[in-house]
Design an enzyme around this catalytic site. Structure first.
Site, PDB file in Angstrom:
ATOM      1  N   TYR A   9      22.512   8.047  22.179  1.00  0.00           N
ATOM      2  CA  TYR A   9      21.844   6.991  21.404  1.00  0.00           C
ATOM      3  C   TYR A   9      22.610   5.669  21.533  1.00  0.00           C
ATOM      4  O   TYR A   9      22.010   4.617  21.774  1.00  0.00           O
ATOM      5  CB  TYR A   9      21.779   7.451  19.947  1.00  0.00           C
ATOM      6  CG  TYR A   9      21.070   6.514  18.994  1.00  0.00           C
ATOM      7  CD1 TYR A   9      19.681   6.489  18.917  1.00  0.00           C
ATOM      8  CD2 TYR A   9      21.787   5.678  18.143  1.00  0.00           C
ATOM      9  CE1 TYR A   9      19.020   5.654  18.020  1.00  0.00           C
ATOM     10  CE2 TYR A   9      21.143   4.836  17.250  1.00  0.00           C
ATOM     11  CZ  TYR A   9      19.757   4.835  17.188  1.00  0.00           C
ATOM     12  OH  TYR A   9      19.111   3.999  16.295  1.00  0.00           O
TER      13      TYR A   9
HETATM   14  N1  LIG Z   1      16.696   4.462  10.557  1.00  0.00           N
HETATM   15  C1  LIG Z   1      17.846   3.926  10.940  1.00  0.00           C
HETATM   16  O1  LIG Z   1      18.875   4.106  10.302  1.00  0.00           O
HETATM   17  C2  LIG Z   1      17.909   3.052  12.162  1.00  0.00           C
HETATM   18  C3  LIG Z   1      19.053   2.263  12.356  1.00  0.00           C
HETATM   19  C4  LIG Z   1      19.128   1.477  13.492  1.00  0.00           C
HETATM   20  C5  LIG Z   1      18.087   1.450  14.391  1.00  0.00           C
HETATM   21  N2  LIG Z   1      16.989   2.220  14.167  1.00  0.00           N
HETATM   22  C6  LIG Z   1      15.917   2.188  15.165  1.00  0.00           C
HETATM   23  O2  LIG Z   1      14.690   1.842  14.536  1.00  0.00           O
HETATM   24  C7  LIG Z   1      13.619   2.399  15.278  1.00  0.00           C
HETATM   25  C8  LIG Z   1      12.684   3.141  14.344  1.00  0.00           C
HETATM   26  O3  LIG Z   1      13.366   4.235  13.788  1.00  0.00           O
HETATM   27  P1  LIG Z   1      12.993   4.882  12.384  1.00  0.00           P
HETATM   28  O4  LIG Z   1      14.253   4.986  11.630  1.00  0.00           O
HETATM   29  O5  LIG Z   1      11.838   4.196  11.772  1.00  0.00           O
HETATM   30  O6  LIG Z   1      12.617   6.363  12.861  1.00  0.00           O
HETATM   31  P2  LIG Z   1      11.363   7.288  12.558  1.00  0.00           P
HETATM   32  O7  LIG Z   1      11.703   8.590  13.177  1.00  0.00           O
HETATM   33  O8  LIG Z   1      11.009   7.246  11.122  1.00  0.00           O
HETATM   34  O9  LIG Z   1      10.171   6.574  13.358  1.00  0.00           O
HETATM   35  C9  LIG Z   1      10.155   6.524  14.759  1.00  0.00           C
HETATM   36  C10 LIG Z   1       8.712   6.479  15.236  1.00  0.00           C
HETATM   37  O10 LIG Z   1       8.717   6.469  16.677  1.00  0.00           O
HETATM   38  C11 LIG Z   1       7.754   7.405  17.121  1.00  0.00           C
HETATM   39  N3  LIG Z   1       8.112   7.890  18.471  1.00  0.00           N
HETATM   40  C12 LIG Z   1       9.112   8.735  18.814  1.00  0.00           C
HETATM   41  N4  LIG Z   1       9.078   8.987  20.123  1.00  0.00           N
HETATM   42  C13 LIG Z   1       8.041   8.292  20.633  1.00  0.00           C
HETATM   43  C14 LIG Z   1       7.500   8.148  21.924  1.00  0.00           C
HETATM   44  N5  LIG Z   1       8.004   8.810  22.983  1.00  0.00           N
HETATM   45  N6  LIG Z   1       6.420   7.337  22.100  1.00  0.00           N
HETATM   46  C15 LIG Z   1       5.867   6.685  21.035  1.00  0.00           C
HETATM   47  N7  LIG Z   1       6.343   6.795  19.785  1.00  0.00           N
HETATM   48  C16 LIG Z   1       7.413   7.580  19.578  1.00  0.00           C
HETATM   49  C17 LIG Z   1       7.783   8.520  16.083  1.00  0.00           C
HETATM   50  O11 LIG Z   1       6.620   9.335  16.144  1.00  0.00           O
HETATM   51  C18 LIG Z   1       7.905   7.702  14.802  1.00  0.00           C
HETATM   52  O12 LIG Z   1       6.642   7.325  14.279  1.00  0.00           O
HETATM   53  C19 LIG Z   1      14.244   3.290  16.351  1.00  0.00           C
HETATM   54  O13 LIG Z   1      14.317   2.601  17.587  1.00  0.00           O
HETATM   55  C20 LIG Z   1      15.635   3.538  15.812  1.00  0.00           C
HETATM   56  O14 LIG Z   1      16.557   3.831  16.824  1.00  0.00           O
HETATM   57  C21 LIG Z   1      16.867   3.023  13.068  1.00  0.00           C
END
Ligand SMILES: NC(=O)c1ccc[n+]([C@@H]2O[C@H](COP(=O)([O-])OP(=O)(O)OC[C@H]3O[C@@H](n4cnc5c(N)ncnc54)[C@H](O)[C@@H]3O)[C@@H](O)[C@H]2O)c1
Length: 245
Positions: free
Chosen positions: A152
């Site tokens: 990641y």
């Molecule tokens: N939650 C955190 O703490 C955090 C921190 C930093 C960055 N992020 C980033 O924010 C973004 C969103 O994460 P989140 O926390 O909302 O996670 P989440 O798991 O709640 O949502 C992620 C979404 O992406 C979709 N997804 C996964 N694989 C996919 C694919 N191959 N094609 C299309 N859609 C796909 C999932 O179905 C889901 O709806 C990500 O890029 C994550 O790395 C999250």
């Protein structure tokens, strides 16, 4: 001013979590939103405060799927002004010497290759219309390198490097590309993490709390607007004071 009403944004991974929060915020301001996701179960299970222009089942790690989805989105919307590359997975919390090779490839494909694919299909259209706003959702992990989530961390560092490179390529085309680096927010992503990892991440945040999804939406709403006009190739912080650079 904000995003002019009638502009259209594609938000990947928009069915839940941070992507859903961004979509809700942009829609509230009058933007038309198109959601791309592999799984709309969470989205369909809730009463929504907004109606997307389109929801499309797209695997962003599959170039053919991205290409076909963009063509359909453009056909329906007429033009696409905003792309938010948000879809992502965490992958396992493991020492890298135990990290399965196929999982490394999967994390890289969903978290990094997808950003290239989506930009690759959207940018020719944005260049032609001499306007575009791209927001790539990176992570603090891509800046710091977080132990035990090496796949990641590497993918998100790649997103930052890619953002900086293409922003320079597009600097004179009216297409502005930035990234955001959030610290931890409570979303579905946490399901892939151990409690010890979550506690360690929270302890790193000087404000002593997790990021709220609304706070991401508020920042993205500005970066994706015409008001963000002289900042490109930048990584905006959402870390509660954790960032040191
Ligand atoms: N939650 C955190 O703490 C955090 C921190 C930093 C960055 N992020 C980033 O924010 C973004 C969103 O994460 P989140 O926390 O909302 O996670 P989440 O798991 O709640 O949502 C992620 C979404 O992406 C979709 N997804 C996964 N694989 C996919 C694919 N191959 N094609 C299309 N859609 C796909 C999932 O179905 C889901 O709806 C990500 O890029 C994550 O790395 C999250």
């Amino acid at each position: 001013m904000g995003i002019p009403a009638g502009q259209t944004a594609i938000i990947t991974g928009g069915a839940r979590g941070i992507g859903h929060g961004i979509a809700k915020r942009l829609a509230r301001g009058g933007c038309r939103v198109i959601l791309w996701d592999v799984d709309f179960a969470a989205f369909e299970a809730e009463v929504q405060e907004f109606t997307p222009l389109l929801t499309q089942k797209v695997d962003v790690s599959d170039y053919a799927s991205v290409e076909a989805a963009f063509a359909e989105a453009l056909r329906v919307a007429g033009s696409i002004e905003i792309l938010v590359n948000n879809a992502g997975i965490n992958g396992p919390v493991l020492p890298f010497w135990e990290y399965p090779v196929e999982t490394w490839h999967k994390v890289r494909a969903i978290d990094l290759d997808s950003v290239f694919y989506c930009c690759r299909v959207a940018v020719p259209h944005m260049r032609a219309q001499k306007y575009g706003r791209i927001v790539n959702i990176a992570s603090m992990a891509g800046k710091d390198g977080v132990p035990f989530i090496s796949g990641y961390s590497a993918a998100k560092a790649g997103v930052i490097g890619f953002t900086k490179a293409i922003a320079k390529e597009l600097a004179q085309d009216g297409v502005i590309v930035n990234a955001i680096a959030p610290a931890m927010a409570e979303t579905g992503l946490m399901k892939e993490m151990t409690q010890a990892h979550i506690d360690a991440m929270k302890a790193k945040i000087p404000m002593g709390r997790f990021l709220q999804i609304d706070e991401v939406g508020a920042l993205v709403a500005w970066i994706a607007s015409p008001e963000c006009s002289f900042t490109t190739g930048f990584v905006f912080d959402l870390s509660g004071g954790r960032t040191t650079y």
